[in-house]
Structures are given as C-alpha cells and as structure tokens.
Design an enzyme around this catalytic site. Sequence first.
Site, short mmCIF file in Angstrom:
data_model
loop_
_atom_site.label_atom_id
_atom_site.label_comp_id
_atom_site.label_asym_id
_atom_site.label_seq_id
_atom_site.Cartn_x
_atom_site.Cartn_y
_atom_site.Cartn_z
N LYS A 87 -61.26 -21.69 -32.36
CA LYS A 87 -61.49 -22.48 -31.14
C LYS A 87 -61.49 -23.98 -31.41
CE LYS A 87 -62.04 -19.44 -27.79
NZ LYS A 87 -61.20 -19.46 -26.59
N ARG A 88 -61.93 -24.36 -32.59
CA ARG A 88 -62.00 -25.80 -32.85
C ARG A 88 -60.61 -26.45 -32.90
NH1 ARG A 88 -62.71 -23.61 -37.91
NH2 ARG A 88 -61.41 -24.43 -39.59
#
Length: 476
Positions: A253-254
């Site tokens: 997700k980052r």
Amino acid sequence: MTQIRVRFAPSPTGHLHIGNARTAILNWIFARKYQGKFILRIEDTDAERSTATSEQSILDDLKWLGLNWDEGPEEGGDFGPYRQSQRLPLYQSHWNFLKEKGQIYPCFCDEEELEAKRQAALQRGENPRYDRKCLSLSAAEIKSLAAAGRKPAWRFRVRKGEIKWDDLVKGEIVFDSEYFGDFVIVRPDGMPVYNFAAVVDDGLMNITHVIRGDDHVSNTPKQILIYEAFGWPLPAFGHIPMILGPDRTRLSKRHGATSVGELRANGYLPQTLINFLSLLSWSSESGDELLSRERLIDEFDFSRMSKSPAVFDIIKLNWMNGVYLRAMEIKNLAASARPFFQNYPIDISDETKLANAIELVRDSVETLKQLPAAVEPFYRNELKLAAEAKEISLRESSQKIYWAFLRALQNCDRLDADAFRAIMQQVQKETGMMGKELWAPMRVALMGKTHGPDLAMAAQVLGKEKSESFVRSLLS
C-alpha cells in the site's frame, strides 16, 4: 496432445491484487494461445476471512479486464463445484484414501508445543521441522487421546530423498524432503489446508499447467508428494517472479494503488492493464511494448520470462494508459469517462459538447480520472484566470485585441472553429499584432491560462455567448 487446462484460484479475502491479476492474465493468455481451458476456482476454505463481497469484487474485476473463464462460478462446467467450500466431501474421500494407505497419521501436538520446538530448533541453528513424535503413537494411545476430546491434525508422511521438477520459468528446482518434514494436510477442525485441497482440486479438474507466483515455490515439493501418493500425473509448474515497488521491496500500500479495483477507480483502462501487467517479467521478441491481446496471445512464450522480480513502474503505466486513451474512438472514450463525472459539478448532458471537449484535452491527460478537471474550463460560467494569465490580460495590447475581437464577433451568428479563425484574421489586421502577441491574450481570455488545446476548437466548444462573456470580463 492433451488439451491445456490452467486455473486461477484466488482466495476471496480481499480485493484482486495486482500480482494476482498478473497471474490470472498469464494463465488466460497461455490457455488462449493453445486453445485450452481457463478455469476459475474460488479457494474459500478460510471461512473467517472469506466473504461473498470479496468474491464478487474479484469476479467483477476479472470481467472488467476481459478475462472470460471457460469453467467456474457462474459459468459452471464438468469438474465443479468451483468453490472449495462446496467440495468438502471430495476432500474427505481423498483424506480417507490416504488414511487407508497409511500415508497420513494423526498429530495431537498443540500449537504451543509445536512453537516451542520451532524456537528451539532455530536457536540450535537448525531448520524447524516436525520431529514425528505422534508417528509412534500406538492405537491405544490414539484412542485415549481422542476419548479425552483431543482433535488431531493429520500429517503427511514424507519420504526421504530429493523432490525435483523442471520449472517452466526457473528451470530445474530441487528440494531435499528433510527440509520441511511431515506437514499437516488437514486441520483439527477437519478443514483441508491449502496444499492438500489444491492438489485434490487440480488433480480432479485435470489441470495440466500450474502457473503462479514464485512465493509458491516452497509449496510445490509438498504438492508433488501428494500427487505421488494419489498416483496422479504431475502438471507442469511455472513460478513467475514477484512484483516489487520502485524501491525494490515487495509491492504494498505504501507504493500506492495495489489492486485492480483501485487502478480502475483511478481511471486506468482494462486494455492498458492487460498489456502492462503482461510485460512485468516478460517481453516480446520484437521489443515492442504496446501489444494488443491478439499479439500477447500469439507471442507469449515462457522462454522469454525473466527469473528476476519485476518493478511496478507507475510512470510507465501512466504513459501506456495515455497512449491507449488517445487511441480510443472519441465516442467510446466519452462513454468510458462518464462515470468519473458523477461527483463533478458540471452538466454533461450534451453528449456532443462533452465529446468535443474531451477530444480537445485528451492529449494532456493520462487517465480517465483526469478528464473532468481537464474539460472543466469549457463548462465554467465565469472565467478563472491563472496567476500568470492575469498579467497578460491587463496589457494595453491585450485590451486592444479584446475590443477588436468583440467588434468582429458582432457580425458572427454562430462561433465555430472556422468563424473564430476568420475573426482572428480581422483582429490581426486591425491591431497589427501577430504570433504569440496575438494568440496568448486570446488563450488567456477563453481558457484562463497560457497553454491549452487548439484555440479555434476551444472557442467552438465554448460557443459565441460564453466566449463573448469571458472576453468582456477582462476589459478594464
């Protein structure tokens, strides 16, 4: 030649991740290349995490990508059911077969005991594996433990020796069975674990090729042993490299959007994702990067699959999406863009105007999501000037151009591109201004900024009334 049969088997515990989508795409391409079958199987034995919502989301994303399956949920087929939760009697019968064969045995060790043994092995610098404590239990001991309410897991008796296969991507891979020891195939609650259920399903569904991510490499030797126990022929295994983020760590997700649903919501096209994801760790012999589905199917070959991880390059994805977006017929592009205007405060009921506006700005955008903001200047009721545009509009030379434009506009019934060009010729003659000195003030007056699409077409989309209103608003 036996008909090619491949499968994509997602777990409905979340959205369709980019890595899983790439796996589905390559399976689909491989099946289509050899006129084989692409089977969709839902692996939902994790009852606590599996949801109907996640399953429907995965199905919707696959359909949006255009990955039609030949057998599976909704489609049906001769080898169903295609949800693991509906196949429990099949697992039970095959579990009983292995029990009768003496290939598996009950293990009453609890998780705390097993974890303590794992930690002790690690401290000794050894590879943790089960010590076969329960293999030596007598029938009386087993009966006593069961009577006391202890529910066992069932472990597979692993033979000694090497387990190897010729991987379609990585070449020969060899494991020593001592590496992992006897492994669990059925949990104490009676639910099959992944390796057991996957082999039963693949074997009964006549899967010929198992194409999946290389995070499954360590599962493959265990599955080969189960195939051997059933006396089934092995499928060909191909393990494709994982996808990394730009920092070369596992995609997460980052790094931004990591699911097909997120990319879809961000305005990427399905044909872009098929093309882009296919090229992660694979390349065409031609060196071309823009490949239609037909070319991907025709040219795909495991020999051109890299063994190294692939990097998800968002810059390249944006470029590719922009290329596909600009190649679309304007009618189809406008239709695809409409959902992205739902929460945007402009009226797009005039289909012709919307198509014309999109045609003007399509070269400046890379995703469908960017289109509402790009066409918004054509729907304004009041001119909004960018900071650098205001200074241009206040120049004396600009004011002369605006007055000349308004005078010429009075003789025009309808402002289309040709009429605008004719008016600007008159303005040029009247003011003596040319080039940037002439056109920059008019661009500022109509678009509110110093750059943008073809100005004659922009004036046509704006129309006479709005163009006149914008120019008048700049007169001092």
